[in-house]
Design an enzyme around this catalytic site. Structure first.
Site, PDB file in Angstrom:
ATOM      1  N   ARG A  96       3.279  64.145   0.995  1.00 56.47           N
ATOM      2  CA  ARG A  96       4.124  64.504   2.157  1.00 56.47           C
ATOM      3  C   ARG A  96       5.034  63.330   2.530  1.00 56.47           C
ATOM      4  O   ARG A  96       6.207  63.535   2.865  1.00 56.47           O
ATOM      5  CB  ARG A  96       3.226  64.888   3.337  1.00 56.47           C
ATOM      6  CG  ARG A  96       4.003  65.145   4.613  1.00 56.47           C
ATOM      7  CD  ARG A  96       3.085  65.674   5.706  1.00 56.47           C
ATOM      8  NE  ARG A  96       3.752  65.760   6.989  1.00 56.47           N
ATOM      9  CZ  ARG A  96       3.134  66.073   8.125  1.00 56.47           C
ATOM     10  NH1 ARG A  96       1.829  66.331   8.116  1.00 56.47           N
ATOM     11  NH2 ARG A  96       3.795  66.142   9.265  1.00 56.47           N
ATOM     12  N   ASN A 150       1.148  75.143   4.273  1.00 49.31           N
ATOM     13  CA  ASN A 150       2.610  75.171   4.361  1.00 49.31           C
ATOM     14  C   ASN A 150       3.265  74.991   3.004  1.00 49.31           C
ATOM     15  O   ASN A 150       2.645  74.434   2.103  1.00 49.31           O
ATOM     16  CB  ASN A 150       3.063  74.024   5.285  1.00 49.31           C
ATOM     17  CG  ASN A 150       3.079  74.465   6.732  1.00 49.31           C
ATOM     18  OD1 ASN A 150       3.404  75.611   7.021  1.00 49.31           O
ATOM     19  ND2 ASN A 150       2.733  73.558   7.626  1.00 49.31           N
ATOM     20  N   CYS A 172       0.602  80.726  11.415  1.00 46.79           N
ATOM     21  CA  CYS A 172       1.180  79.478  11.907  1.00 46.79           C
ATOM     22  C   CYS A 172       0.880  79.348  13.391  1.00 46.79           C
ATOM     23  O   CYS A 172       0.690  80.345  14.081  1.00 46.79           O
ATOM     24  CB  CYS A 172       2.685  79.531  11.701  1.00 46.79           C
ATOM     25  SG  CYS A 172       3.484  78.012  12.179  1.00 46.79           S
ATOM     26  N   HIS A 202       8.520  78.991  10.803  1.00 48.83           N
ATOM     27  CA  HIS A 202       9.266  77.794  11.215  1.00 48.83           C
ATOM     28  C   HIS A 202      10.759  78.103  11.410  1.00 48.83           C
ATOM     29  O   HIS A 202      11.601  77.219  11.359  1.00 48.83           O
ATOM     30  CB  HIS A 202       9.043  76.618  10.239  1.00 48.83           C
ATOM     31  CG  HIS A 202       7.651  76.073  10.340  1.00 48.83           C
ATOM     32  ND1 HIS A 202       7.224  74.955   9.664  1.00 48.83           N
ATOM     33  CD2 HIS A 202       6.573  76.489  11.056  1.00 48.83           C
ATOM     34  CE1 HIS A 202       5.947  74.716   9.947  1.00 48.83           C
ATOM     35  NE2 HIS A 202       5.527  75.648  10.791  1.00 48.83           N
ATOM     36  N   TYR A 257      11.262  73.982  15.393  1.00 47.45           N
ATOM     37  CA  TYR A 257      11.851  73.618  14.092  1.00 47.45           C
ATOM     38  C   TYR A 257      13.350  73.891  14.031  1.00 47.45           C
ATOM     39  O   TYR A 257      14.043  73.369  13.153  1.00 47.45           O
ATOM     40  CB  TYR A 257      11.135  74.348  12.949  1.00 47.45           C
ATOM     41  CG  TYR A 257       9.791  73.735  12.644  1.00 47.45           C
ATOM     42  CD1 TYR A 257       9.665  72.716  11.709  1.00 47.45           C
ATOM     43  CD2 TYR A 257       8.643  74.150  13.309  1.00 47.45           C
ATOM     44  CE1 TYR A 257       8.437  72.132  11.446  1.00 47.45           C
ATOM     45  CE2 TYR A 257       7.415  73.571  13.061  1.00 47.45           C
ATOM     46  CZ  TYR A 257       7.317  72.561  12.120  1.00 47.45           C
ATOM     47  OH  TYR A 257       6.102  71.974  11.869  1.00 47.45           O
TER      48      TYR A 257
END
Ligand code: G6P
Length: 448
Positions: A96, A150, A172, A202, A257
């Site tokens: 990540r 995700n 989510c 998102h 987001y």
């Protein structure tokens, strides 16, 4: 009460697991999970043991007869399962951090689920999910797959398009976070607030907001637009406020987001600053995780520690466990989840995954039709859906050009040339987790 259920959680060593265990304990009276199998890979063994021991203390303290099993053998965990949840992170937080740092070098947002980072998380994750589904077809063909991994929207899209697994729901915590944020703005309990959610994961909008059944969308937007009031945000996303007239003109509630799309320059500046000082979000989370696991090791700890709420995914257990309970009990209540559109949002292909309010039944989510999205937001949602579809195809086929198209059509990426440079650097950086791009010739798309 019928038979006791078997649940398998893949990525069981996650720091979020105590949330899930808490959610199951709270609902044991209506959701009789007899066995919870926490599965991880050898690299995650130590975390699995620490979090598994905490899970055992939690159920013991609560006095509920949930057996906790820890295993590195995924197939054993899946055998005969009724519900499978997935919460793994291929490549861990190191991967990540690369997704966040590499794009920044090119002046592009580096984020876990958006832009180039989201693309690469999808490329790493989708083949693993498809592999799990192959095992599920053999070992627990009637089980529901509840995916939190995700990018949940892209993953759900890939499952719906490239497998026969119909019993899949992507989940989510953004909608629950928005509902809690609105409740805070209004100064009321969250259960008095209802939001008509529609969009993508998102990339979801609150089309209408209700307090005790009365529409209060405009009032909420006014409150949100006020410079001193924020509230509808999440721990992992900085809140820079909104241009009041923009929000009022938009007339729908954006999710946190959306800041990456509507405030790209400011979010990028924040990310660049963070990368130089406190570190990117993955680096901050690495530290948070260390502290969490230190807490989890305490043999006297037998509840979910409040520090877990510092993570962006806080409260996801409520969403997960209430979804599972509604499926199991055929509750027919309304929850926002990722599922096949089936015409609910007219501007999105019917076969694609959307995040939308659904009636949750024993046969799964039944999406509630909203018609077309407002014209001001429709185009962005469609573009992200195209990105997700092309990205899912790239993840399944390992085709370089398809991946380049996905990267380039993402609205956060400025040009085909920068897209190619980032793609090449990120492919190299994540090579060990992207076998589909390095085995030639590329695999045919496998519909199975
Ligand atoms: C959110 C998202 C989750 C995401 C999480 C990241 O709220 O909805 O999908 O996983 O934040 O949080 P973290 O603490 O890992 O940055």
């Amino acid at each position: 009460m019928g038979k006791r259920l078997k649940m398998a959680t893949i990525g069981g060593g996650s720091s979020y697991t105590p949330e899930l265990v808490e959610g199951l304990i709270k609902r044991y009276h209506e959701l009789p999970v007899g066995e919870l199998w926490l599965v991880d890979i050898p690299e995650g063994k130590e975390k699995l043991e620490i979090v598994g021991a905490l899970a055992k203390r939690m159920v013991e303290k609560a006095g509920v007869p949930i057996e906790i099993h820890l295993t590195l053998d995924r197939r054993r965990a899946l055998e005969g399962a009724d519900f499978v949840t997935t919460q793994f992170r291929v490549g861990g937080l190191e991967a990540r951090a690369k997704d966040e740092r590499i794009p920044l070098k090119y002046g592009v947002i580096g984020q876990e689920t958006n832009g180039p980072g989201g693309l690469f998380k999808g490329l790493r994750t989708i083949p693993v999910i498809l592999d799990i589904i192959r095992d599920m077809e053999e070992l627990c063909p009637d089980a529901w797959l509840i995916n939190f991994t995700n990018p949940a929207g892209m993953v759900t899209e890939a499952v719906l398009r490239y497998t026969k697994q119909e019993k899949v729901v992507g989940l989510c915590n953004v909608p629950i976070g928005m509902r809690m944020g609105v409740a805070k703005l209004l100064g009321v309990d969250a259960d008095r607030v209802h939001i008509d959610f529609a969009g993508l994961n998102h990339m979801v909008f609150g089309l209408h907001v209700y307090l005790d059944g009365v529409r209060v969308t405009e009032k909420v937007i006014d409150l949100l637009a006020h410079p001193d009031r924020s509230g509808v945000t999440m721990k992992n996303i900085v809140d820079l406020g909104w241009e009041p007239d923009f929000l009022k003109g938009l007339k729908v509630l954006p999710c946190p987001y959306h800041r990456y799309y509507y405030q790209t320059d400011k979010m990028l500046a924040e990310e660049l600053e963070a990368a130089k000082t406190k570190g990117t979000r993955a680096e901050v989370v690495q530290q948070l995780e260390k502290e969490l696991f230190e807490l989890y090791k305490d043999p006297n700890l037998a509840i979910k520690p409040p520090q877990l709420e510092q993570r962006g995914g806080a409260y996801y257990s409520d969403a997960a466990c209430s979804l599972i309970s509604s499926i199991y009990n055929d509750k027919r209540d309304i929850q926002p989840v990722n599922t096949r559109n089936n015409g609910a949002i007219a501007s999105i292909p019917p076969e694609s995954a959307v995040e939308v309010n659904c009636v949750i039944t024993k046969d799964g989510p039944k999406p509630i039709a909203v018609g077309d999205l407002p014209v001001a937001v429709r185009g962005l949602v469609q573009q992200i859906k195209s990105f997700e579809r092309v990205a899912a195809e790239a993840a399944v086929t390992g085709d370089y050009q398809t991946a380049l198209v996905a990267m380039t059509i993402n609205p956060l990426v400025p040009s085909d040339t920068i897209a190619k440079q980032m793609l090449d650097e990120m492919l190299e950086a994540h090579k060990e987790h992207l076998p589909q791009f390095f085995n030639f010739p590329p695999k045919e798309v496998s519909y199975f």
